[in-house]
Motif scaffolding. Structure first.
Motif, PDB file in Angstrom:
ATOM      1  N   PRO A  60       0.795  -1.231   0.000  1.00  0.00           N
ATOM      2  CA  PRO A  60       0.000   0.000   0.000  1.00  0.00           C
ATOM      3  C   PRO A  60       0.823   1.275   0.000  1.00  0.00           C
ATOM      4  O   PRO A  60       0.333   2.321  -0.438  1.00  0.00           O
ATOM      5  CB  PRO A  60      -0.822  -0.113   1.291  1.00  0.00           C
ATOM      6  N   GLU A  61       2.070   1.215   0.464  1.00  0.00           N
ATOM      7  CA  GLU A  61       2.889   2.420   0.523  1.00  0.00           C
ATOM      8  C   GLU A  61       3.903   2.492  -0.613  1.00  0.00           C
ATOM      9  O   GLU A  61       4.073   3.532  -1.241  1.00  0.00           O
ATOM     10  CB  GLU A  61       3.604   2.490   1.868  1.00  0.00           C
ATOM     11  N   THR A  62       4.579   1.381  -0.886  1.00  0.00           N
ATOM     12  CA  THR A  62       5.630   1.394  -1.902  1.00  0.00           C
ATOM     13  C   THR A  62       5.128   1.031  -3.287  1.00  0.00           C
ATOM     14  O   THR A  62       5.789   1.321  -4.282  1.00  0.00           O
ATOM     15  CB  THR A  62       6.753   0.419  -1.510  1.00  0.00           C
ATOM     16  N   GLY A  63       3.979   0.360  -3.366  1.00  0.00           N
ATOM     17  CA  GLY A  63       3.481  -0.093  -4.656  1.00  0.00           C
ATOM     18  C   GLY A  63       4.191  -1.328  -5.172  1.00  0.00           C
ATOM     19  O   GLY A  63       3.935  -1.786  -6.286  1.00  0.00           O
TER      20      GLY A  63
END
Length: 332
Positions: free
Chosen positions: A100-103
């Motif tokens: 969810p944060e780094t993809g």
């Protein structure tokens, strides 16, 4: 490929996730009964049916329909995990997971059900090979693996690994190796019910599968052993294409499987039931392929036990119900 130590660390991290689960969270697998797997096939009807809901795929191998033909003898090759994910999403309705944060890509997952006894036509040997792992067979073909870059990923451990599935009479048919990257998962991979029957000699058996590796797979199936409607499959040619032909004989029957998963806390989650008429097998399961985020594991990774309930009937009566259970945790 993951080494044993790294895999153990990942699994222990998954335990942390299970301990911190949110009460009342929506299970990943489809709930309730799925029946409608066609009794009377239509010529040319697709044999892999994607439902409208993301992550659910249905395989229909009843009657004259066979899911995996023609099967490629050459492994599929993908440039990277992203290319593989796009293919799995398109062909298997799989969910694609990213951080969810780094993809960053984490893997693909899905839930499936199947009715019938799918097979693969092997042109080299002119035989029909049974399929016990529909997702793996769809991706891995006759050899059972795919290439992600230069890495070989085994998605049919019953073909390119050291598993014999399904078990026979409730016992593993061969000793499992004690070393290797998936040894711990394979040691608890499957269990069966043996054979049980109704008064007319219609007999079935059930088994549960729970395997943790780069290809994580959990499922439960009910299979016809004798009596009822028998599907005979044989090698044939469709023009110049190797094909699987079939014919059905016997009296009508129905079968049902109910599946529940259990996490590392012993908490039952997800699952559902599937049923089919005049079928050699009805199965329900979940799969995961790829590296994964241990703090948000999908059903096939989170499930450390697979619990099945198996039943069937003909006009003369029911077989009754037996349960199968496999994995590190107990079943309800």
């Amino acid at each position: 490929m993951y080494n044993t130590r790294k895999q153990l660390v990942v699994w222990l991290m998954a335990l942390t996730t299970a301990c911190g689960g949110t009460a009342g969270e929506t299970p990943e697998a489809d709930q309730g009964t799925v029946s409608a797997l066609a009794e009377e096939p239509l010529p040319g009807q697709p044999t892999v049916i994607n439902s409208e809901k993301s992550g659910i795929v249905r395989f229909d191998a009843t009657g004259d329909k066979v899911v995996f033909q023609p099967a490629s003898s050459k492994p599929l090759q993908f440039q990277d995990w992203k290319a593989f994910a796009e293919y799995a999403q398109k062909t298997l309705n799989a969910r694609v997971h990213t951080h969810p944060e780094t993809g960053e890509f984490e893997g693909v997952s899905g839930d499936y059900d199947i009715a019938g006894a799918p097979g693969m036509a092997d042109a080299e040997t002119k035989t029909v090979r049974d399929v016990v792992n529909p997702v793996g067979a769809f991706l891995g073909g006759l050899q059972g693996y795919v290439y992600i870059g230069k890495e070989r990923i085994c998605v049919r451990p019953e073909v390119c690994g050291d598993l014999q599935i399904p078990p026979k009479d409730g016992k593993a048919a061969q000793a499992l190796k004690s070393t290797g990257p998936t040894a711990q998962g394979e040691r608890y991979a499957f269990d069966g019910t043996g054979t049980f029957c109704n008064a007319s000699g219609f007999c079935i058996r059930g088994y549960a599968i729970n395997l943790h590796s780069v290809f994580s797979w959990t499922s439960s199936a009910t299979e016809r052993v004798s009596g009822g409607t028998r599907t005979e499959r044989f090698f044939c040619w469709k023009g110049i294409i190797p094909w699987v032909c079939s014919r059905q004989v016997g009296e009508p029957h129905s079968m049902r499987v109910v599946v529940t998963y259990v996490d590392l806390l012993g908490t039952a989650f997800s699952g559902g039931s599937s049923s089919a008429n005049n079928s050699e097998k009805v199965e329900r399961g979940s799969f995961w392929i790829g590296p994964f985020n241990p703090f948000n594991p999908p059903a096939a990774v989170r499930a450390w036990a697979t619990c099945g309930a198996h039943s069937g009937s003909t006009a003369s009566g029911s077989t009754g119900t037996r349960k199968s259970a496999t994995g590190l945790m107990g079943c309800p």
